[in-house]
Design an enzyme around this catalytic site. Structure first.
Site, PDB file in Angstrom:
ATOM      1  N   LYS A   7       0.585  -1.087  -0.287  1.00 55.36           N
ATOM      2  CA  LYS A   7      -0.144  -0.538  -0.244  1.00 55.36           C
ATOM      3  C   LYS A   7       1.011   1.362   0.023  1.00 55.36           C
ATOM      4  O   LYS A   7       1.533   1.619   1.038  1.00 55.36           O
ATOM      5  CB  LYS A   7      -0.825  -0.171   1.366  1.00 55.36           C
ATOM      6  CG  LYS A   7      -2.480   0.452   0.856  1.00 55.36           C
ATOM      7  CD  LYS A   7      -2.168   1.780   0.562  1.00 55.36           C
ATOM      8  CE  LYS A   7      -2.239   2.892   2.064  1.00 55.36           C
ATOM      9  NZ  LYS A   7      -1.592   4.381   1.970  1.00 55.36           N
ATOM     10  N   GLU A  30       9.093   1.326  11.605  1.00 55.99           N
ATOM     11  CA  GLU A  30      10.157   2.324  11.520  1.00 55.99           C
ATOM     12  C   GLU A  30       9.195   3.409  11.167  1.00 55.99           C
ATOM     13  O   GLU A  30       8.863   3.990  10.494  1.00 55.99           O
ATOM     14  CB  GLU A  30      10.531   2.496   9.875  1.00 55.99           C
ATOM     15  CG  GLU A  30      10.955   0.380   9.382  1.00 55.99           C
ATOM     16  CD  GLU A  30      12.857   0.198   9.945  1.00 55.99           C
ATOM     17  OE1 GLU A  30      13.191   1.759  10.784  1.00 55.99           O
ATOM     18  OE2 GLU A  30      13.360  -0.463   9.332  1.00 55.99           O
ATOM     19  N   CYS A  39      13.178  10.652   7.391  1.00 58.63           N
ATOM     20  CA  CYS A  39      12.815   9.864   8.318  1.00 58.63           C
ATOM     21  C   CYS A  39      14.129  10.479   9.243  1.00 58.63           C
ATOM     22  O   CYS A  39      13.994  11.054  10.621  1.00 58.63           O
ATOM     23  CB  CYS A  39      12.808   9.229   8.093  1.00 58.63           C
ATOM     24  SG  CYS A  39      14.010   8.343   7.829  1.00 58.63           S
ATOM     25  N   GLU A  73       8.998  16.096  14.876  1.00 57.88           N
ATOM     26  CA  GLU A  73       9.358  16.076  13.435  1.00 57.88           C
ATOM     27  C   GLU A  73       8.457  17.014  12.965  1.00 57.88           C
ATOM     28  O   GLU A  73       7.574  17.088  13.220  1.00 57.88           O
ATOM     29  CB  GLU A  73       9.121  14.637  13.334  1.00 57.88           C
ATOM     30  CG  GLU A  73       9.767  14.659  12.516  1.00 57.88           C
ATOM     31  CD  GLU A  73       9.685  13.304  11.606  1.00 57.88           C
ATOM     32  OE1 GLU A  73       8.154  12.782  11.769  1.00 57.88           O
ATOM     33  OE2 GLU A  73      10.043  12.595  11.203  1.00 57.88           O
TER      34      GLU A  73
HETATM   35  P1  NAD Z   1       2.304   8.662   7.742  1.00 57.97           P
HETATM   36  O1  NAD Z   1       2.275   7.925   9.081  1.00 57.97           O
HETATM   37  O2  NAD Z   1       0.916   9.936   8.200  1.00 57.97           O
HETATM   38  O3  NAD Z   1       1.988   7.292   6.207  1.00 57.97           O
HETATM   39  C1  NAD Z   1       1.964   6.202   6.212  1.00 57.97           C
HETATM   40  C2  NAD Z   1       1.053   5.529   5.505  1.00 57.97           C
HETATM   41  O4  NAD Z   1       0.476   5.434   6.312  1.00 57.97           O
HETATM   42  C3  NAD Z   1       0.582   5.815   3.946  1.00 57.97           C
HETATM   43  O5  NAD Z   1       0.470   5.020   3.258  1.00 57.97           O
HETATM   44  C4  NAD Z   1      -0.496   6.373   4.299  1.00 57.97           C
HETATM   45  O6  NAD Z   1      -1.754   6.316   3.580  1.00 57.97           O
HETATM   46  C5  NAD Z   1      -0.971   5.024   5.955  1.00 57.97           C
HETATM   47  N1  NAD Z   1      -1.639   5.423   5.968  1.00 57.97           N
HETATM   48  C6  NAD Z   1      -2.139   6.893   6.655  1.00 57.97           C
HETATM   49  N2  NAD Z   1      -3.386   6.726   7.919  1.00 57.97           N
HETATM   50  C7  NAD Z   1      -3.330   4.995   8.450  1.00 57.97           C
HETATM   51  C8  NAD Z   1      -4.347   4.804   9.039  1.00 57.97           C
HETATM   52  N3  NAD Z   1      -5.312   5.972  10.070  1.00 57.97           N
HETATM   53  N4  NAD Z   1      -4.813   3.386   9.197  1.00 57.97           N
HETATM   54  C9  NAD Z   1      -3.598   2.645   7.841  1.00 57.97           C
HETATM   55  N5  NAD Z   1      -2.807   3.098   7.204  1.00 57.97           N
HETATM   56  C10 NAD Z   1      -2.770   4.497   7.842  1.00 57.97           C
HETATM   57  O7  NAD Z   1       3.280   8.730   7.276  1.00 57.97           O
HETATM   58  P2  NAD Z   1       3.837   9.751   6.055  1.00 57.97           P
HETATM   59  O8  NAD Z   1       3.309  10.887   5.928  1.00 57.97           O
HETATM   60  O9  NAD Z   1       3.653   8.369   4.763  1.00 57.97           O
HETATM   61  O10 NAD Z   1       5.142   9.639   6.375  1.00 57.97           O
HETATM   62  C11 NAD Z   1       6.174  11.024   7.367  1.00 57.97           C
HETATM   63  C12 NAD Z   1       6.865   9.845   8.075  1.00 57.97           C
HETATM   64  O11 NAD Z   1       7.682   8.542   7.969  1.00 57.97           O
HETATM   65  C13 NAD Z   1       7.581  10.341   8.578  1.00 57.97           C
HETATM   66  O12 NAD Z   1       7.257  10.547  10.213  1.00 57.97           O
HETATM   67  C14 NAD Z   1       8.496  10.133   8.664  1.00 57.97           C
HETATM   68  O13 NAD Z   1       9.913  10.249   9.614  1.00 57.97           O
HETATM   69  C15 NAD Z   1       8.614   8.681   8.533  1.00 57.97           C
HETATM   70  N6  NAD Z   1       9.389   8.058   7.813  1.00 57.97           N
HETATM   71  C16 NAD Z   1      10.154   6.646   8.638  1.00 57.97           C
HETATM   72  C17 NAD Z   1      11.238   6.338   8.163  1.00 57.97           C
HETATM   73  C18 NAD Z   1      12.119   4.903   8.821  1.00 57.97           C
HETATM   74  O14 NAD Z   1      12.781   4.212   8.459  1.00 57.97           O
HETATM   75  N7  NAD Z   1      12.293   5.015   9.823  1.00 57.97           N
HETATM   76  C19 NAD Z   1      11.738   6.461   6.532  1.00 57.97           C
HETATM   77  C20 NAD Z   1      11.166   7.312   6.247  1.00 57.97           C
HETATM   78  C21 NAD Z   1       9.931   7.691   6.331  1.00 57.97           C
END
Ligand code: NAD
Length: 470
Positions: free
Chosen positions: A163, A239, A274, A374
């Site tokens: 997804k 992650e 991240c 963040e």
């Molecule tokens: P997000 O958590 O909003 O979304 C990530 C994924 O989760 C997307 O595919 C989204 O559609 C899905 N999602 C959102 N709400 C959901 C729900 N209620 N139920 C199920 N799935 C849901 O994150 P984002 O804004 O896409 O990405 C940014 C975040 O990702 C930042 O916090 C960043 O630090 C983190 N990140 C972490 C790493 C790592 O390896 N540690 C790497 C990259 C990004």
């Protein structure tokens, strides 16, 4: 294929705010179809039980198809999320390709064990795939993070339902198309584009999914733990985000070099990384000279059109995200907690796009949200420390624990400080250098999974004991 209910969503490019695609809007019904296809593919064993050499061949073919179509993938990634095209060409596509090739090459070289038992038994300990993996991906590095999940999951014989984030579905769909062309059997890799609550949650709650591998925000990561607990208790690896500190000690050898690495470490990909080094914890005597260099670095990094080869700082992922970043900076600079040194404004190299100037603040209060939360934008906070001990306390003083760096000319001091930093990765006298051979992930609120390296194979396999009486 279209969504079961025929709905679509608009995919908007942050380069200029224009709609670049209409994408099938996956729902619970689509997730169910995909999971069942993945389950059937896993259970029939064509992929799961294939000779590892066979899986390796398919994955290597996939890697070479990515090479052949690299320009198309780079263009999709750049248009979808605003990465500068040069980074998409030189970093995103080759990293994704190399990751798939790395696990392809690894998988026929991993051995099982024979446990130490008495003479009347032979106990074999081998790795087996978990089954159906749900991979949920953020938008900041869609190709790279997708490859980090898919390559070890597929190399070990699992089936996957992917997804992608709603902001960045295009490269995932293209990658999956190439996977099918390379010879992944039907049902082994399925992509369901769509929104978190409509497609992500049903995947997290599906009882035929054996494991969720998630990269994204802390809040959503914790939801996946809840989904798992309320459904089939599936495994979850997370992650999550970061607020990574650079600890700059008074004996740093080359302040210019440190300032350059710190600048790149926060402004690359407009800070939407991240592990971005979004905080600098610096000993008092160096605050001014370091801040001066960082301000100069920020002034030189001018946001530009991601489609231009000379651009080093592209767009943020969306206008909505940009609004959120701007609001955090205004709040910080408008209160007592921080002083704005440079940036803090929107930019408009392409009309309608989501751009922001690189921003540096001096943070005066360790409890200020600009230090604790963040921001996920091109925003750096500088914190003053009295000495190394104080610097360690400040560096560890947030909920996150993804990455950190130490800058010191004394390697003993640097190691001692590094040991006390609670983070999944600590760099010494450098930043953001990595390899597929090193694991990546965090502690504390940053999660508990590890992508990359042979350790990632643990995330997609279980250990099976076969006990033979002799
Ligand atoms: P997000 O958590 O909003 O979304 C990530 C994924 O989760 C997307 O595919 C989204 O559609 C899905 N999602 C959102 N709400 C959901 C729900 N209620 N139920 C199920 N799935 C849901 O994150 P984002 O804004 O896409 O990405 C940014 C975040 O990702 C930042 O916090 C960043 O630090 C983190 N990140 C972490 C790493 C790592 O390896 N540690 C790497 C990259 C990004």
């Amino acid at each position: 294929m279209p969504a079961a209910d025929g709905r679509v969503f608009e995919d908007v490019s942050p380069r200029d705010g224009r709609v670049i695609a209409e994408v099938a809007r996956g729902s619970a019904e689509d997730v169910d179809l995909a999971v069942r296809a993945a389950r059937r593919a896993f259970d029939d064993g064509t992929w799961a039980l294939a000779d590892p050499v066979q899986r390796k061949r398919v994955l290597l073919r996939w890697a070479s198809l990515i090479d052949e179509r690299s320009e198309e993938l780079a263009q999709l990634e750049s248009a979808d999320v605003g990465h500068p095209i040069t980074d998409a060409r030189n970093v995103d596509v080759p990293n994704a390709r190399n990751c798939i090739a790395w696990y392809a090459e690894a998988i026929d070289k991993v051995y099982g064990e024979i446990a130490p038992t008495g003479a009347d038994a032979l106990a074999l300990v081998g790795r087996e795939p978990l089954g159906v993996i749900g991979a949920v991906i953020p938008w900041n590095y869609p190709l790279i993070i997708t490859a980090w999940k898919l390559a070890p999951a597929l190399a070990t014989g699992n089936s996957v339902v992917l997804k992608p984030a709603e902001q960045s579905p295009l490269s995932a769909l293209a990658l999956a198309e190439l996977g099918a062309e390379a010879g992944l059997p039907d049902g082994v890799l399925n992509v369901v584009p769509g929104f978190g609550e409509e497609a992500g949650e049903p995947l997290g709650r599906h009882v035929l999914v054996d494991k969720i591998t998630f990269t994204g925000s802390v809040d959503v990561g914790r939801r996946f733990l809840r989904y798992a607990g309320e459904s089939n208790g599936k495994a979850v690896s997370l992650e999550l985000g970061g607020k990574s500190p650079h600890v700059v000690l008074a004996d740093v050898e080359d302040l210019d070099r440190a300032a350059d690495a710190i600048g790149w470490g926060i402004f690359y990909n407009a800070g939407q990384t991240c592990h971005a080094g979004s905080r600098v914890v610096v000993e008092r005597s160096l605050v001014e000279p370091l801040a001066e260099r960082l301000v100069a670095f920020a002034r030189e990094m001018v946001p530009g059109d991601p489609a231009e080869a000379s651009t080093t700082l592209g767009a943020l992922v969306s206008g909505e995200h940009l609004d959120g970043v701007m609001a955090r900076v205004s709040r910080a600079a408008g209160g007592d907690g921080a002083r704005l040194l440079v940036g803090g404004s929107r930019a408009e190299p392409v009309p309608g796009g989501a751009y922001m100037e690189p921003t540096v603040l001096e943070a005066l209060d360790a409890a200020d949200p600009i230090v604790q939360e963040e921001v996920f934008g091109p925003v750096l906070a500088i914190q003053q420390a009295d000495d190394a001990e104080h610097a360690i306390a400040l560096a560890n003083g947030t909920g996150y624990g993804l990455a950190a760096a130490v800058w010191s000319s004394n390697i003993t001091t640097a190691h001692r400080v590094a040991r006390r930093l609670r983070a999944g990765t600590v760099w010494i006298n450098t930043f953001d250098i990595s390899s597929l051979a090193t694991p990546f992930g965090g502690v504390k609120d940053s999660g508990h999974g590890r992508d990359r390296s042979l350790h990632a194979l643990d995330a997609y396999t279980h250990l099976k004991t076969t006990w033979v009486a002799l």
